[in-house]
Design an enzyme around this catalytic site. Sequence first.
Site, mmCIF file in Angstrom:
data_model
loop_
_atom_site.group_PDB
_atom_site.id
_atom_site.type_symbol
_atom_site.label_atom_id
_atom_site.label_comp_id
_atom_site.label_asym_id
_atom_site.label_seq_id
_atom_site.Cartn_x
_atom_site.Cartn_y
_atom_site.Cartn_z
ATOM 1 N N GLY A 44 38.209 43.506 44.224
ATOM 2 C CA GLY A 44 39.518 44.133 44.432
ATOM 3 C C GLY A 44 39.829 45.301 43.522
ATOM 4 N N GLU A 99 41.841 44.372 36.238
ATOM 5 C CA GLU A 99 42.079 43.474 37.380
ATOM 6 C C GLU A 99 42.898 44.195 38.446
ATOM 7 O OE1 GLU A 99 41.456 40.913 38.982
ATOM 8 O OE2 GLU A 99 41.397 39.073 37.823
ATOM 9 N N ASP A 103 47.683 36.725 39.693
ATOM 10 C CA ASP A 103 48.531 35.903 40.561
ATOM 11 C C ASP A 103 48.791 34.568 39.844
ATOM 12 O OD1 ASP A 103 49.746 34.669 42.704
ATOM 13 O OD2 ASP A 103 47.982 34.568 43.961
ATOM 14 N N LEU A 108 41.797 34.938 35.143
ATOM 15 C CA LEU A 108 41.739 35.408 33.749
ATOM 16 C C LEU A 108 41.582 34.250 32.779
ATOM 17 C CD1 LEU A 108 44.336 38.313 33.648
ATOM 18 C CD2 LEU A 108 41.838 38.461 33.607
ATOM 19 N N ASP A 159 42.406 42.953 49.518
ATOM 20 C CA ASP A 159 42.088 42.592 50.906
ATOM 21 C C ASP A 159 42.887 41.397 51.408
ATOM 22 O OD1 ASP A 159 40.769 40.556 49.321
ATOM 23 O OD2 ASP A 159 39.669 40.020 51.131
ATOM 24 N N ARG A 165 40.975 46.827 52.504
ATOM 25 C CA ARG A 165 40.652 47.298 51.155
ATOM 26 C C ARG A 165 40.751 48.822 51.031
ATOM 27 N NH1 ARG A 165 38.755 43.186 47.864
ATOM 28 N NH2 ARG A 165 37.459 41.612 48.846
#
Length: 176
Positions: A44, A99, A103, A108, A159, A165
């Site tokens: 991502g 990153e 979320d 992490l 995505d 993306r």
Amino acid sequence: MTSPQPTPLFTESEIAARVATLAAAISRDYADRGELLLVGVLKGTFIFLADLARRIEVRRQIDFVALSSYRDGATRPAELRPVMDLRGDITGRHVLVVEDIVDTGRTLAYLMPLLAARSPSSLAVCTLLHKRARREVAIEPDYVGFEVPDRWVVGYGLDHAERYRALPYIGVIEER
Ligand code: IMP
């Protein structure tokens, strides 16, 4: 099959302005520290990292890790495991993890101790997006692009089931 058009959340120019601001802050903070190693978390982050890296004004190198996390956009996280490790040694280096979105924070929480165990000089996190509402672990990124609501966001590298993306802006899609 056509995909529904995401509802725009951040435009291309809003993203570019925010990336420039983040890069300026990072350049200031690392100005006297020697070379910076940007570690992108695939997939991502690939567009954000490309733009951020070109804006940063200190000496920098780029490496990547890949972890399995969400599968096909499903809300239940898959079990985390490393898919691709860094190419280089990070001992004694200034590492900035890049990153796309934080979320639940599980990615992490899994990655940072693995990197810290390799004795970098410093270890920090820059995330483009921060979805604070769903945080499960105490992780506070050092640099944040935008706070986002608890919705599924796509575009600019992010995505949904591998779609969207390459969308140049960041938008929200309804399904989760
Ligand atoms: P965390 O481990 O829950 O913090 O999630 C991190 C990863 O989940 C991110 O790097 C993304 O790959 C994925 N993710 C979480 N929320 C979204 C979203 O809204 N859109 C796209 N990917 C997301």
